[in-house]
Design an enzyme around this catalytic site. Structure first.
Site, short mmCIF file in Angstrom:
data_model
loop_
_atom_site.label_atom_id
_atom_site.label_comp_id
_atom_site.label_asym_id
_atom_site.label_seq_id
_atom_site.Cartn_x
_atom_site.Cartn_y
_atom_site.Cartn_z
N GLY A 1 -23.45 12.55 28.62
CA GLY A 1 -23.04 12.55 30.03
C GLY A 1 -22.58 11.21 30.55
O GLY A 1 -22.22 11.09 31.73
N HIS A 2 -22.57 10.17 29.73
CA HIS A 2 -22.25 8.81 30.21
C HIS A 2 -21.27 8.15 29.26
O HIS A 2 -21.69 7.33 28.45
CB HIS A 2 -23.53 7.99 30.32
CG HIS A 2 -23.42 6.79 31.20
ND1 HIS A 2 -23.01 5.56 30.75
CD2 HIS A 2 -23.66 6.64 32.52
CE1 HIS A 2 -23.03 4.69 31.74
NE2 HIS A 2 -23.42 5.33 32.82
N PHE A 3 -20.11 8.32 29.28
CA PHE A 3 -19.31 9.25 30.06
C PHE A 3 -18.53 10.12 29.09
O PHE A 3 -18.04 9.60 28.08
CB PHE A 3 -18.33 8.50 30.96
CG PHE A 3 -18.99 7.58 31.93
CD1 PHE A 3 -19.62 8.08 33.06
CD2 PHE A 3 -19.01 6.21 31.71
CE1 PHE A 3 -20.23 7.22 33.97
CE2 PHE A 3 -19.63 5.36 32.61
CZ PHE A 3 -20.23 5.85 33.74
#
Length: 158
Positions: free
Chosen positions: A56-58
């Site tokens: 999720g990052h990124f």
């Protein structure tokens, strides 16, 4: 090539896990390559695409979260504090609690494939309270730095 790069680890991940309570995926130190008790410690974290935070990052542009770089430095600080204990002190009965982080600065992103070098040094010690400076380096360039204060405390008996 520096001695820190050429020599065998001072502590491997198994030795690190005997000191730190963290476990994957939150254990952010892979090995210690140099230590001068009461003075400094150098550790490594190999950053791979398999790190769970990259999901999720990124998406599409993976970057290690800055807060996790600081956590890796804090774990290295804890290792230095424990490795600086006297021979009469029982390492198994101590735990390090982070008290503050000051002056955090981020200079460039850390991405998959980087080897994060964690350089920490003692600034001051007063009893159980440690002040340390941490610098994270990739390929000879500073990527993050901060000042840490932590307390070395007795573990509660379970």
């Amino acid at each position: 090539m520096s001695a820190e790069r050429a020599s065998a680890p001072v502590m491997d991940v198994e030795a690190i896990q005997r000191i730190l309570p963290h476990r994957p995926p939150f254990l952010l130190v892979d090995r210690v390559v140099a230590v001068e008790p009461g003075v400094r410690l150098v550790a490594w974290k190999s950053v791979t695409m398999n790190e769970p935070f990259f999901v999720g990052h990124f998406p599409g542009k993976p970057v290690m979260p800055g807060v996790l770089i600081l956590e890796a430095l804090a774990q290295a600080c804890a290792l230095l504090a424990v490795k600086s204990m006297g021979p009469d002190e029982d390492v198994d009965e101590k735990i390090t609690y982070l008290m503050s982080i000051d002056g955090a600065k981020f200079r460039r992103p850390v991405v998959p494939g980087d080897r994060l070098e964690l350089h920490v040094e003692v600034v001051k010690r007063k009893g159980a309270i440690w002040r340390q400076k941490g610098t994270a380096i990739v390929d000879g360039q500073t990527v993050a730095e901060a000042d840490f204060m932590a307390m070395l405390a007795d573990r509660e008996q379970e």
